[in-house]
Design an enzyme around this catalytic site. Structure first.
Site, PDB file in Angstrom:
ATOM      1  N   ASP A   1      -5.984  -6.767  -6.416  1.00 11.43           N
ATOM      2  CA  ASP A   1      -4.659  -7.247  -6.705  1.00 11.43           C
ATOM      3  C   ASP A   1      -4.347  -8.498  -7.688  1.00 11.43           C
ATOM      4  O   ASP A   1      -3.821  -9.723  -7.189  1.00 11.43           O
ATOM      5  CB  ASP A   1      -3.930  -7.725  -5.398  1.00 11.43           C
ATOM      6  CG  ASP A   1      -3.808  -6.417  -4.295  1.00 11.43           C
ATOM      7  OD1 ASP A   1      -3.654  -5.550  -5.009  1.00 11.43           O
ATOM      8  OD2 ASP A   1      -4.293  -6.575  -3.040  1.00 11.43           O
TER       9      ASP A   1
ATOM     10  N   GLU B   1      10.332  -2.604  -1.879  1.00 14.74           N
ATOM     11  CA  GLU B   1       9.454  -2.087  -2.665  1.00 14.74           C
ATOM     12  C   GLU B   1       9.536  -0.550  -3.328  1.00 14.74           C
ATOM     13  O   GLU B   1       9.744  -0.354  -4.696  1.00 14.74           O
ATOM     14  CB  GLU B   1       8.067  -1.523  -2.086  1.00 14.74           C
ATOM     15  CG  GLU B   1       7.195  -2.720  -1.437  1.00 14.74           C
ATOM     16  CD  GLU B   1       5.698  -2.267  -0.750  1.00 14.74           C
ATOM     17  OE1 GLU B   1       5.150  -1.513  -1.526  1.00 14.74           O
ATOM     18  OE2 GLU B   1       5.267  -2.448   0.530  1.00 14.74           O
TER      19      GLU B   1
ATOM     20  N   ASN C   1       0.254  -1.925 -10.492  1.00 13.73           N
ATOM     21  CA  ASN C   1      -0.008  -1.871  -9.125  1.00 13.73           C
ATOM     22  C   ASN C   1       1.234  -2.738  -8.411  1.00 13.73           C
ATOM     23  O   ASN C   1       1.699  -3.427  -9.175  1.00 13.73           O
ATOM     24  CB  ASN C   1      -1.217  -2.536  -8.849  1.00 13.73           C
ATOM     25  CG  ASN C   1      -1.546  -2.600  -7.355  1.00 13.73           C
ATOM     26  OD1 ASN C   1      -1.384  -1.360  -6.731  1.00 13.73           O
ATOM     27  ND2 ASN C   1      -1.904  -3.610  -6.664  1.00 13.73           N
TER      28      ASN C   1
ATOM     29  N   HIS D   1       1.961  -4.618  -5.014  1.00 10.66           N
ATOM     30  CA  HIS D   1       1.284  -5.545  -3.712  1.00 10.66           C
ATOM     31  C   HIS D   1       2.459  -6.244  -2.937  1.00 10.66           C
ATOM     32  O   HIS D   1       3.110  -6.701  -3.629  1.00 10.66           O
ATOM     33  CB  HIS D   1       0.243  -6.480  -4.320  1.00 10.66           C
ATOM     34  CG  HIS D   1      -0.352  -7.127  -3.217  1.00 10.66           C
ATOM     35  ND1 HIS D   1      -1.077  -6.609  -2.196  1.00 10.66           N
ATOM     36  CD2 HIS D   1      -0.205  -8.642  -3.003  1.00 10.66           C
ATOM     37  CE1 HIS D   1      -1.591  -7.615  -1.502  1.00 10.66           C
ATOM     38  NE2 HIS D   1      -1.025  -8.530  -1.843  1.00 10.66           N
TER      39      HIS D   1
ATOM     40  N   GLY E   1       2.127   7.688   0.747  1.00  8.73           N
ATOM     41  CA  GLY E   1       2.482   7.838  -0.562  1.00  8.73           C
ATOM     42  C   GLY E   1       3.967   7.738  -0.571  1.00  8.73           C
ATOM     43  O   GLY E   1       4.774   8.228  -1.073  1.00  8.73           O
ATOM     44  N   SER E   2       4.693   6.587   0.266  1.00  5.39           N
ATOM     45  CA  SER E   2       5.911   6.470  -0.010  1.00  5.39           C
ATOM     46  C   SER E   2       6.544   5.851  -0.926  1.00  5.39           C
ATOM     47  O   SER E   2       7.592   6.264  -1.482  1.00  5.39           O
ATOM     48  CB  SER E   2       6.555   5.498   1.545  1.00  5.39           C
ATOM     49  OG  SER E   2       6.275   4.138   1.316  1.00  5.39           O
ATOM     50  N   ASN E   3       5.774   5.081  -1.743  1.00  3.43           N
ATOM     51  CA  ASN E   3       6.158   4.407  -3.045  1.00  3.43           C
ATOM     52  C   ASN E   3       6.127   5.567  -4.064  1.00  3.43           C
ATOM     53  O   ASN E   3       6.851   5.580  -4.951  1.00  3.43           O
ATOM     54  CB  ASN E   3       5.166   3.332  -3.340  1.00  3.43           C
ATOM     55  CG  ASN E   3       5.857   2.027  -2.625  1.00  3.43           C
ATOM     56  OD1 ASN E   3       6.856   1.478  -3.199  1.00  3.43           O
ATOM     57  ND2 ASN E   3       4.950   1.491  -1.772  1.00  3.43           N
TER      58      ASN E   3
ATOM     59  N   MET F   1      -6.100   1.957  -2.574  1.00  5.07           N
ATOM     60  CA  MET F   1      -6.863   0.988  -1.913  1.00  5.07           C
ATOM     61  C   MET F   1      -8.210   1.100  -2.267  1.00  5.07           C
ATOM     62  O   MET F   1      -9.186   0.926  -1.396  1.00  5.07           O
ATOM     63  CB  MET F   1      -6.734   1.230  -0.491  1.00  5.07           C
ATOM     64  CG  MET F   1      -5.229   0.834  -0.059  1.00  5.07           C
ATOM     65  SD  MET F   1      -4.294  -0.484  -0.207  1.00  5.07           S
ATOM     66  CE  MET F   1      -3.071  -0.606   0.715  1.00  5.07           C
ATOM     67  N   ARG F   2      -8.537   0.850  -3.633  1.00  2.00           N
ATOM     68  CA  ARG F   2      -9.786   0.658  -4.076  1.00  2.00           C
ATOM     69  C   ARG F   2      -9.693  -0.214  -5.321  1.00  2.00           C
ATOM     70  O   ARG F   2      -9.123   0.139  -6.411  1.00  2.00           O
ATOM     71  CB  ARG F   2     -10.290   2.155  -4.063  1.00  2.00           C
ATOM     72  CG  ARG F   2     -11.812   2.270  -4.402  1.00  2.00           C
ATOM     73  CD  ARG F   2     -12.199   3.836  -4.486  1.00  2.00           C
ATOM     74  NE  ARG F   2     -13.728   3.888  -4.945  1.00  2.00           N
ATOM     75  CZ  ARG F   2     -14.614   3.658  -4.311  1.00  2.00           C
ATOM     76  NH1 ARG F   2     -14.458   3.538  -2.842  1.00  2.00           N
ATOM     77  NH2 ARG F   2     -15.775   3.747  -4.690  1.00  2.00           N
TER      78      ARG F   2
HETATM   79  C1  GAR Z   1       2.607  -0.461   0.327  1.00  2.00           C
HETATM   80  O1  GAR Z   1       3.116  -1.574   0.986  1.00  2.00           O
HETATM   81  C2  GAR Z   1       1.930  -1.042  -0.927  1.00  2.00           C
HETATM   82  O2  GAR Z   1       2.533  -2.343  -1.559  1.00  2.00           O
HETATM   83  C3  GAR Z   1       0.620  -1.266  -0.528  1.00  2.00           C
HETATM   84  O3  GAR Z   1       0.190  -0.623   0.415  1.00  2.00           O
HETATM   85  C4  GAR Z   1       1.429   0.290   0.792  1.00  2.00           C
HETATM   86  C5  GAR Z   1       1.315   1.777   0.716  1.00  2.00           C
HETATM   87  O4  GAR Z   1       2.251   2.259   1.242  1.00  2.00           O
HETATM   88  N1  GAR Z   1      -0.561  -2.115  -1.274  1.00  2.00           N
HETATM   89  C6  GAR Z   1      -1.340  -2.805  -1.023  1.00  2.00           C
HETATM   90  O5  GAR Z   1      -1.445  -3.641  -0.060  1.00  2.00           O
HETATM   91  C7  GAR Z   1      -2.317  -2.985  -2.341  1.00  2.00           C
HETATM   92  N2  GAR Z   1      -2.985  -4.244  -2.186  1.00  2.00           N
HETATM   93  P1  GAR Z   1       2.720   3.753   0.436  1.00  2.00           P
HETATM   94  O6  GAR Z   1       1.233   4.697   0.489  1.00  2.00           O
HETATM   95  O7  GAR Z   1       3.737   4.431   1.722  1.00  2.00           O
HETATM   96  O8  GAR Z   1       3.192   3.566  -0.777  1.00  2.00           O
END
Ligand code: GAR
Length: 191
Positions: free
Chosen positions: A146, A175, A108, A110, A12-14, A91-92
């Site tokens: 994606d 990001e 989303n 990516h 969940g950093s984003n 991720m689903r």
């Molecule tokens: C992030 O790098 C996001 O872009 C990626 O998963 C990570 C989640 O990190 N998403 C994908 O790869 C989608 N196919 P986070 O939980 O720290 O935000």
């Protein structure tokens, strides 16, 4: 104010960056995070959200049909009256049951150019191919992984990166800054 529901599966950093952007950053006065949904009970982002005073719930996906999971998620999102659903490390794959419920309202992030890489392992792909530049893509979501119309992309300079960890560190820094900016663009596109 746009009401956002953020969907996560992990760290969940984003999500944390978006909560911050709504409070004091690029989305201040524009959007607010009204709910976080995780499909995994062990997602670290749940606690992060709660520590920030944002409601966070688990709607489990494991061991259930996609339909059961998505029906529950759609109901929870409708209950809070969301304007946008923001996937942040969720991720689903979603089916039309979910995507048709919020047409043009799901986005989303990516960490690759979605024309060239989709699914898991985007930073590993960039590192293994020694890309000098990779892209972060923010896109509208359909029922493929994606996929969907691109809102905006940002470059990540990988020249001189010496490890996968460094590639990830540089990418995530982009990001965290870029998602809020791209969301504003998505709001303008959809109205
Ligand atoms: C992030 O790098 C996001 O872009 C990626 O998963 C990570 C989640 O990190 N998403 C994908 O790869 C989608 N196919 P986070 O939980 O720290 O935000």
């Amino acid at each position: 104010m746009k009401r956002l529901v953020i969907m996560i599966s992990g760290r969940g950093s984003n999500m944390a960056a978006l909560i911050e952007a709504c409070r004091t950053g690029a989305l201040h006065g524009i959007a607010e995070v009204v709910l976080v949904i995780s499909n995994r009970p062990d997602a670290g982002g749940l606690q992060v959200a709660r520590e920030q005073g944002v409601s966070a719930v688990v709607i489990p996906s494991r061991g259930r049909t996609r339909e059961a999971f998505e029906q529950e998620a759609v109901a929870a999102i409708r209950e809070v009256g969301a304007d946008f659903i923001v996937l942040a490390g969720f991720m689903r794959r979603l089916t039309p049951l979910f995507t048709d419920a919020f047409p043009g309202r799901i986005v989303n992030i990516h960490p690759a150019d979605t024309r060239f890489h989709r699914g898991l392992g985007a930073y590993e792909w960039a590192w293994e191919n020694r890309l000098p530049v990779t892209k972060i893509t923010v896109h509208f979501v359909n029922d493929k992984i994606d996929d969907g119309r691109v809102v905006a992309q940002a470059d990540v300079d990988l020249r001189g990166a010496r490890s996968l960890e460094e590639v990830k560190r540089r990418g995530l820094a982009v990001e965290h800054r870029f998602y809020a900016e791209a969301l504003k663009m998505a709001f303008d596109l959809v109205g």
